[in-house]
Structure formats: C-alpha cells, structure tokens
Design a protein around this motif. Structure first.
Motif, short mmCIF file in Angstrom:
data_model
loop_
_atom_site.label_atom_id
_atom_site.label_comp_id
_atom_site.label_asym_id
_atom_site.label_seq_id
_atom_site.Cartn_x
_atom_site.Cartn_y
_atom_site.Cartn_z
N ALA A 115 0.84 -1.21 0.00
CA ALA A 115 0.00 0.00 0.00
C ALA A 115 0.87 1.26 0.00
O ALA A 115 0.56 2.23 -0.72
CB ALA A 115 -0.93 -0.01 1.21
N GLY A 116 1.93 1.25 0.77
CA GLY A 116 2.82 2.42 0.80
C GLY A 116 3.51 2.65 -0.52
O GLY A 116 3.64 3.78 -0.99
N THR A 117 3.95 1.57 -1.16
CA THR A 117 4.63 1.68 -2.45
C THR A 117 3.67 2.18 -3.52
O THR A 117 3.99 3.13 -4.25
CB THR A 117 5.22 0.31 -2.86
OG1 THR A 117 6.13 -0.11 -1.84
CG2 THR A 117 5.94 0.40 -4.19
N LEU A 118 2.51 1.57 -3.62
CA LEU A 118 1.54 2.00 -4.63
C LEU A 118 1.05 3.41 -4.33
O LEU A 118 0.79 4.19 -5.25
CB LEU A 118 0.37 1.02 -4.70
CG LEU A 118 -0.64 1.26 -5.82
CD1 LEU A 118 0.03 1.37 -7.19
CD2 LEU A 118 -1.68 0.14 -5.83
N GLY A 119 0.94 3.76 -3.07
CA GLY A 119 0.57 5.13 -2.72
C GLY A 119 1.55 6.15 -3.27
O GLY A 119 1.16 7.21 -3.76
N TRP A 120 2.84 5.83 -3.20
CA TRP A 120 3.86 6.72 -3.77
C TRP A 120 3.66 6.85 -5.28
O TRP A 120 3.76 7.94 -5.84
CB TRP A 120 5.26 6.18 -3.49
CG TRP A 120 5.81 6.64 -2.20
CD1 TRP A 120 5.65 6.05 -0.98
CD2 TRP A 120 6.62 7.79 -1.97
NE1 TRP A 120 6.31 6.76 -0.02
CE2 TRP A 120 6.93 7.83 -0.61
CE3 TRP A 120 7.12 8.78 -2.81
CZ2 TRP A 120 7.70 8.84 -0.05
CZ3 TRP A 120 7.90 9.78 -2.26
CH2 TRP A 120 8.17 9.80 -0.90
N VAL A 121 3.38 5.73 -5.93
CA VAL A 121 3.21 5.73 -7.38
C VAL A 121 1.97 6.53 -7.77
O VAL A 121 1.97 7.27 -8.75
CB VAL A 121 3.10 4.28 -7.91
CG1 VAL A 121 2.74 4.26 -9.38
CG2 VAL A 121 4.40 3.54 -7.66
N ALA A 122 0.89 6.39 -7.02
CA ALA A 122 -0.39 6.99 -7.38
C ALA A 122 -0.54 8.45 -6.97
O ALA A 122 -1.50 9.10 -7.39
CB ALA A 122 -1.52 6.17 -6.74
N THR A 123 0.36 8.97 -6.20
CA THR A 123 0.19 10.30 -5.62
C THR A 123 -0.18 11.36 -6.65
O THR A 123 -1.15 12.09 -6.47
CB THR A 123 1.46 10.73 -4.85
OG1 THR A 123 1.64 9.83 -3.77
CG2 THR A 123 1.34 12.14 -4.32
#
Length: 164
Positions: A115-123
């Motif tokens: 979730a943290g990794t994808l959150g960075w990508v989706a920001t």
C-alpha cells in the motif's frame, strides 16, 4: 522471531490493486497499468516503505535486513533469489505468537509495504487512491503495533513497549 516478507507477494498485490483500480474507474483507458517493467522502480520504493514501517514499529524491532541493491531482473519473480526484506521482532511479543498470528503479522507487513509503495506511485496520477492507500497503510501499521503490544503485555504484564 524472524519475519521474511515475500517481495513477489508484495509486487503481485501492487499490480493487482493497480489493475483493479484501473478497471473500476470510469476513465480506465487513461490510467497506465503497472507491469513487470515497473519492478526496478517499485523495488526501490518497497525498500524505503519497509524501512519506514520498521521505524514505525519502534521498540518491537530488534534487527532487520534490507537489500541495498537491486538484483538482476526478472526478480522478484525468480523464487530462488528474492528481494531481502526481513525483520526480527523482540522476543517478548514474538514469543507469544501462534503460527497463525505470525502469518498474519507477515501478511500485514507485506500489505503495509504494498500500500505504501503504490501510494507513492499513485500520488500525482490518482490522489484519492493514494490517500486511501495511505489510510490503509497507517491502519495496518497501527493494527500491527496494537497486536504486538497486546502480545507483549500478555508475556510481560505491566510493561509497555515505549509507545504512548
């Protein structure tokens, strides 16, 4: 207790969440999908998010192992040599864990990293999705801390982990 995260499971969750989000959106055609070609960049962020999660677990963490460099592609899909993301939890909390709880802790940590990794990508591309992922990451990390604290209290009555 040593917990080794499965970087393949983390990458699979990231790509699955990305694909499901793209399908669920009205403008799905405009959303790029994460693919295997994204893995080198994702792996860099995975390591950073994992380190951040361990800092969030504070005194429950005795030691950790994190790869400092990216192995050759096609990792993390090569089962023989995966990205090293592991944590040794303090014996007090870890000693009280059943096999099922240990598996849940591992899976929660994998979800925190995904979730943290994808959150960075989706920001930038999808801020509402990034905010949802951030809340999920924070909730999973809080649940982990609560679980470890409860297990620790069962082992060492009256002692706290140092968190307010």
């Amino acid at each position: 207790m040593l917990v080794r995260l499965n970087s393949k499971a983390i990458a699979d969750e990231i790509m699955a969440l990305s694909a499901l989000r793209a399908v669920a959106r009205d403008d799905a055609g405009s959303q790029p999908l994460l693919t295997r070609d994204s893995l080198p960049g994702l792996r860099v962020v995975m390591r950073m998010v994992f380190a951040e999660a361990l800092l969030g677990l504070g005194d429950f963490v005795e030691d950790c192992g994190i790869d400092e460099e990216d192995p050759e592609l096609p990792l993390p899909y090569d089962e023989a040599d995966v990205l090293l993301l592991e944590v040794s939890l303090r014996d007090g909390a870890a000693g009280a864990m059943t096999a099922g709880k240990a598996l849940a802790v591992k899976r929660y940590l994998e979800h925190v990293v995904a979730a943290g990794t994808l959150g960075w990508v989706a920001t930038d591309a999808d801020s509402s999705f990034a905010e949802l992922l951030q809340r999920q990451r924070e909730g999973a990390l809080a649940a982990l801390k609560d679980t470890l604290a409860a297990l620790d209290a069962d082992v060492q009555p009256g002692m706290r982990s140092g968190w307010p």
